[in-house]
Design a protein around this motif. Structure first.
Motif, short mmCIF file in Angstrom:
data_model
loop_
_atom_site.label_atom_id
_atom_site.label_comp_id
_atom_site.label_asym_id
_atom_site.label_seq_id
_atom_site.Cartn_x
_atom_site.Cartn_y
_atom_site.Cartn_z
N ARG A 53 47.92 39.02 47.73
CA ARG A 53 47.35 39.77 48.63
C ARG A 53 46.94 41.14 47.90
O ARG A 53 46.36 41.48 47.92
CB ARG A 53 46.67 38.99 49.40
CG ARG A 53 46.53 37.93 49.83
CD ARG A 53 45.47 37.70 51.46
NE ARG A 53 44.87 36.42 51.68
CZ ARG A 53 46.26 35.24 51.42
NH1 ARG A 53 47.59 35.19 51.92
NH2 ARG A 53 45.81 33.70 52.20
N VAL A 54 47.85 41.04 48.52
CA VAL A 54 48.70 42.81 48.14
C VAL A 54 48.19 43.09 46.36
O VAL A 54 47.89 44.21 46.12
CB VAL A 54 50.01 43.39 48.43
CG1 VAL A 54 50.60 44.58 47.86
CG2 VAL A 54 50.30 42.84 49.98
N ALA A 56 46.12 41.57 44.54
CA ALA A 56 45.52 41.87 44.18
C ALA A 56 43.99 42.82 44.81
O ALA A 56 42.98 42.93 43.76
CB ALA A 56 44.32 39.93 45.15
N THR A 57 44.78 43.43 45.64
CA THR A 57 43.58 44.32 45.79
C THR A 57 44.02 45.27 45.32
O THR A 57 43.18 46.53 44.81
CB THR A 57 44.45 44.58 47.80
OG1 THR A 57 43.76 43.88 48.15
CG2 THR A 57 43.91 46.28 47.99
N GLU A 60 42.24 46.04 42.38
CA GLU A 60 40.72 46.49 42.44
C GLU A 60 41.06 47.41 42.92
O GLU A 60 39.46 48.29 42.06
CB GLU A 60 39.95 45.34 43.31
CG GLU A 60 40.13 44.31 43.48
CD GLU A 60 39.25 43.53 44.67
OE1 GLU A 60 38.59 42.27 44.59
OE2 GLU A 60 40.17 43.64 45.85
N GLU A 61 42.16 48.30 43.92
CA GLU A 61 41.73 50.04 43.82
C GLU A 61 42.20 50.26 42.85
O GLU A 61 41.57 51.77 42.63
CB GLU A 61 41.97 49.66 45.43
CG GLU A 61 41.95 48.56 46.25
CD GLU A 61 41.99 48.96 47.90
OE1 GLU A 61 41.62 48.73 48.64
OE2 GLU A 61 42.93 49.87 47.69
N GLY A 65 40.79 45.59 38.04
CA GLY A 65 40.25 44.46 39.26
C GLY A 65 40.60 43.39 38.64
O GLY A 65 39.88 41.86 39.30
N ARG A 91 52.86 50.24 46.59
CA ARG A 91 52.01 49.06 47.79
C ARG A 91 53.56 47.98 47.14
O ARG A 91 53.90 47.06 47.54
CB ARG A 91 51.19 48.92 46.87
CG ARG A 91 50.13 49.98 47.56
CD ARG A 91 48.70 49.66 46.94
NE ARG A 91 47.41 50.70 47.17
CZ ARG A 91 45.75 50.19 46.97
NH1 ARG A 91 45.39 49.03 46.70
NH2 ARG A 91 45.45 51.79 47.52
N ALA A 262 40.58 39.59 41.00
CA ALA A 262 40.81 39.06 41.74
C ALA A 262 40.55 38.15 43.20
O ALA A 262 41.41 37.58 43.35
CB ALA A 262 40.93 40.71 42.85
N ASP A 263 39.14 38.09 43.04
CA ASP A 263 39.21 37.03 44.19
C ASP A 263 39.50 36.40 43.85
O ASP A 263 40.12 35.04 44.74
CB ASP A 263 37.36 37.02 44.26
CG ASP A 263 36.90 36.93 42.98
OD1 ASP A 263 37.68 37.32 41.57
OD2 ASP A 263 35.58 36.84 43.11
N ARG A 266 42.51 35.14 45.15
CA ARG A 266 43.33 35.44 46.72
C ARG A 266 42.54 33.66 46.63
O ARG A 266 43.29 33.11 48.16
CB ARG A 266 41.82 36.11 47.47
CG ARG A 266 42.33 37.63 47.51
CD ARG A 266 41.47 38.84 48.28
NE ARG A 266 41.55 40.12 47.92
CZ ARG A 266 41.13 40.34 47.15
NH1 ARG A 266 40.18 39.94 46.57
NH2 ARG A 266 41.36 41.88 46.84
#
Length: 400
Positions: A53-54, A56-57, A60-61, A65, A91, A262-263, A266
């Protein structure tokens, strides 16, 4: 340039390594046409849901993405801004994905992804992964390894042993192992409890031999005479790498060319409460995942059934991400694979003669030429237009 598909055995000459190893990492970003690229090493492909999840975020950010796997079970972020490196490193450290800045590019470790799930194999290679990674990161000499140097930890089934890593451990009964160096046809015996010791010693001896002889090489296969390969023949293996679908103890899914938004990543984290194992075949094994997840994962775009033309199909980045590429090979390959119904030999599409990410063994080489593609299997080649390429590839992949 990588060898042509017909050249399975390395030649006697050591490649010219006059230039520094430019293999990207999580801190040493690679500048591509679509922005900066970061490659995050994931030893053994082992990720927790939280770590995924880290990532994936971050994609995106900080990036475009999407996340993509590599042929070594690592993960890449693309489309990063030129100033994203510092934030990405922060991160990754917080998530436990960057235990040593100095060693981050040398943590290249693949492992049998089905170990402990299906009753096959002779060792808990996940324990080997964690010990090898910890000790690599604690060894000052290990920073001298190339970012391309690869360790393979095989539980005895022969899946990652077939990848011709620089140092391969093959588990045997009663805790013993075999140590294979490069593409050698023989191996060294390793007593029980000494597997990781043997792998580290081989890598250290390789570096010492390079210094002593003045040899410039990144891989053991490039200088096979530097170390004694050992006296024992390799065991015979079948074809055991995981295919998409339900497995004993979990699920396996494939990703088309290893890439997904990314979704979707997740969603994999949600489906795998015990974490997941990225595979060198652009897929993921989800231990303990319930079979009820398969329809949902299929609807999200994951490959959940074996026996399609996508089995064993890979491609380099191509345009628009790579300036060297002569074609959008992934778009062309996707159209060709969707038009074909049957699997066959492994096939790899390349946008230029470097053939980045190509498989080993017997495979079909599909090379962009600027006017179409050259399709090669062994010594036989055919020049085709992009329109004709799908049929030529399907013919070349046939095994009977």
């Amino acid at each position: 340039m990588p060898p042509e598909p017909a050249a399975a055995a390395p030649g006697p000459a050591v490649p010219d390594r006059g230039q520094a190893d430019a293999c990207p990492g999580a801190l040493r970003l690679h500048r591509a046409d679509d922005g900066a690229l970061a490659r995050v090493r994931v030893p053994g492909g082992l990720l927790t849901g939280g770590q995924l999840r880290v990532l994936a975020t971050a994609a995106e950010e900080l990036g475009d993405g999407e996340l993509e796997t590599t042929s070594r079970g690592n993960l890449q972020l693309r489309g990063l801004g030129s100033d994203a490196g510092l934030e990405l490193g922060t991160r990754l450290r917080a998530a436990g994905l960057l235990p040593s800045d100095a060693h981050e590019r040398v943590r290249n470790i693949v492992a049998s992804p089905l170990a402990g799930l299906d009753g096959r194999g002779h060792a808990d290679v996940q324990a080997w992964v964690r010990e090898l990674d910890r000790r690599l990161c604690a060894s000052d000499w290990a920073v001298g390894l190339s970012g391309k140097f690869l360790f393979a930890l095989d539980d005895g089934r022969g899946d990652v042993a077939a990848l011709d890593a620089d140092v391969t451990l093959i588990a045997r009964p009663a805790g013993a192992a075999l140590l294979r160096l490069g593409r050698a046809a023989t191996a060294r015996p390793v007593p029980a409890g000494a597997a990781v010791d043997a792998a580290l010693a081989a890598a250290r001896d390789f570096l010492a031999a390079l210094r002593a002889t003045g040899t410039a090489a990144w891989h053991l296969r490039e200088a096979p005479d530097l170390l004694d390969p050992g006296p024992l023949p390799l065991p015979a293996f079948d074809d055991p790498y995981p295919r998409p679908g339900a497995l004993p103890g979990g699920l396996c899914v494939g990703l088309r060319f290893g890439r997904a938004p990314a979704d979707r990543w997740r969603l994999l984290a949600d489906a795998a409460p015990d974490g997941l194992r990225l595979t060198p075949w652009r897929g993921a094994v989800l231990p303990a995942a319930a079979g009820e997840w398969l329809p949902r994962l299929a609807a999200a775009g994951f490959r959940t059934e074996p026996g399609t033309a996508w089995d064993g199909a890979t491609a380099c980045t191509g345009t628009p991400g790579c300036a060297r590429s002569l074609a959008d090979v992934r778009a062309d390959a996707r159209a060709a694979l969707d038009a074909a119904g049957r699997p066959g030999l492994p096939v790899h599409w390349s946008g230029c003669a470097r053939r980045c990410g190509h498989p080993g063994g017997d495979w079909v080489d599909v090379l962009a030429t600027g006017q179409g593609y050259r399709v090669t299997r062994g010594a036989a080649s055919v020049e085709v237009t992009t329109h004709e390429m799908a049929e030529a590839v399907a013919e070349a992949r046939r095994t009977t």
